[in-house]
Enzyme design. Structure first.
Site, PDB file in Angstrom:
ATOM      1  CB  ALA A 140      42.719  32.181  37.855  1.00 12.94           C
ATOM      2  N   GLY A 172      36.519  31.687  38.281  1.00  9.16           N
ATOM      3  CA  GLY A 172      36.814  31.747  36.845  1.00  9.16           C
ATOM      4  C   GLY A 172      37.899  30.735  36.491  1.00  9.16           C
ATOM      5  CE  LYS A 213      46.611  31.300  30.966  1.00 10.32           C
ATOM      6  NZ  LYS A 213      46.867  31.259  32.411  1.00 10.32           N
ATOM      7  N   GLY A 258      51.904  36.456  42.771  1.00  6.44           N
ATOM      8  CA  GLY A 258      51.990  35.311  41.875  1.00  6.44           C
ATOM      9  C   GLY A 258      53.275  35.198  41.079  1.00  6.44           C
ATOM     10  N   GLY A 292      37.208  33.376  43.956  1.00  9.65           N
ATOM     11  CA  GLY A 292      37.021  33.425  42.504  1.00  9.65           C
ATOM     12  C   GLY A 292      36.573  32.079  41.986  1.00  9.65           C
ATOM     13  CG  ASP A 334      48.302  28.693  34.693  1.00  3.76           C
ATOM     14  OD1 ASP A 334      49.470  29.078  34.515  1.00  3.76           O
ATOM     15  OD2 ASP A 334      47.358  29.013  33.934  1.00  3.76           O
ATOM     16  NE  ARG A 350      31.848  40.215  40.831  1.00  5.24           N
ATOM     17  CZ  ARG A 350      32.497  40.934  39.936  1.00  5.24           C
ATOM     18  NH1 ARG A 350      32.953  42.126  40.261  1.00  5.24           N
ATOM     19  NH2 ARG A 350      32.702  40.487  38.722  1.00  5.24           N
ATOM     20  CB  THR A 351      28.625  35.302  40.426  1.00 12.38           C
ATOM     21  OG1 THR A 351      28.932  36.623  39.964  1.00 12.38           O
ATOM     22  CG2 THR A 351      27.311  34.841  39.845  1.00 12.38           C
TER      23      THR A 351
END
Ligand code: ATR
Length: 280
Positions: A133, A131, A68, A246, A129, A104, A154-155
């Site tokens: 997405a 990232g 992508k 999804g 999340g 998306d 998480r991070t």
């Protein structure tokens, strides 16, 4: 001769896009064909596959993982959604020029609002999340009227960086916060909790406290076709009864691309019914 479209990814054998676009084409009477192309694991594979498809008369492509970012880089012009997401999932060839879109986020919003009957105006949204997405979903959710969006990752630093990057583009009525999964405030409850991490692919889930699910909340996992994922099981154990994967997002983003390419918007209901895997 039929006009040609394709999806490029790696791996690609599992892709449902040829089925979805084939059904759309039949339902709308469009003379087109749609194939799956594996861009391979070698560097430059996407650019080579794209060039070969264009040279053979292709009109446009969908682009899926892991290409992508390459798709946006290949474009001469791009929509705001693609630029702000830093990624494209649909390309259209206009003579010598390549146009890029990212459908998306709008696919997710259409699934939530039209298929799952959850108008986003004023809703509290927890986006798990930070990232690609999550980045692609953030502004379409805000534009649809979400009142508050919290990004938990998480991070923690990645969630904060995403907030820093995109906060200026948000409508004023939407408040945005971001941080670590473990920084979610106790008692902070959300109407929609969306798993935009890739954890489900590894049969894992980001840990969210049961109190994050407000009464009547919807738990949404962006992956599809995997039944009850660990995230959805976690939501169920927290008392959440509205669960979705999804599949609807996949079908709705495909419908947006189809409409962009062909100028006719297909009805998504029959295709969604065919693709949906029961969440049991
Ligand atoms: P994508 O394009 O699918 O969003 P990505 O950009 O690699 O993929 O991002 C993956 C996201 O899933 C990240 O937010 C990642 O968290 P980190 O930033 O901490 O790496 C998250 N993720 C992946 N596996 C996870 C897991 N097991 N638990 C929680 N989060 C996970």
């Amino acid at each position: 001769m039929s006009e040609r479209y394709a999806v490029i990814g790696h791996p690609i054998a599992h892709s449902q896009s040829p089925l979805i676009h084939g059904l759309f084409a039949r339902a709308t009477g469009q003379d087109m064909c749609y194939e799956a192309i594996d861009g391979g694991a070698e560097p430059g594979g996407f650019a080579r596959a794209l060039a070969a498809f264009r040279a053979s008369g292709g009109q446009g492509v969908n682009v899926t993982l892991p290409f992508k970012l390459d798709a946006l880089a290949a474009a001469d012009e791009a929509s705001d959604d693609a630029l702000l997401a830093g990624a494209a999932n649909a390309l259209r060839f206009d003579g010598a020029r390549v146009q890029a879109q990212n459908f998306d986020g709008i696919g997710l919003v259409r699934d939530l609002e039209h298929n799952l009957c959850l108008p986003l105006a004023g809703r509290r949204v927890l986006l798990l999340g930070a990232g690609g997405a999550a980045r692609g979903a953030l502004l379409p959710l805000a534009r649809a009227g979400a009142g508050r969006i919290v990004i938990a990752n998480r991070t923690a630093a990645k969630a904060r960086a995403l907030v820093r990057d995109l906060a200026v583009h948000l409508p004023p009525a939407c408040t945005l916060d971001g941080g670590g999964l473990d920084e979610l405030r106790q008692g902070d409850a959300f109407d929609v909790v969306i798993n935009a991490t890739s954890a489900s692919l590894g049969h894992d889930a980001p840990t969210v406290s049961a109190s994050a699910f407000a009464a009547g909340a919807l738990a949404y996992d962006m992956v599809y076709g995997k039944g009850l994922t660990p995230f959805l099981k976690q939501a169920q154990a927290a008392g959440c009864t509205r669960l979705a994967d999804g599949a609807g997002m996949l079908v709705e983003q495909a419908a947006e691309a189809f409409a962009w390419w062909r100028g006719v918007r297909p009805d998504t209901r029959a295709v969604l019914a065919r693709l949906a895997v029961p969440l049991i």
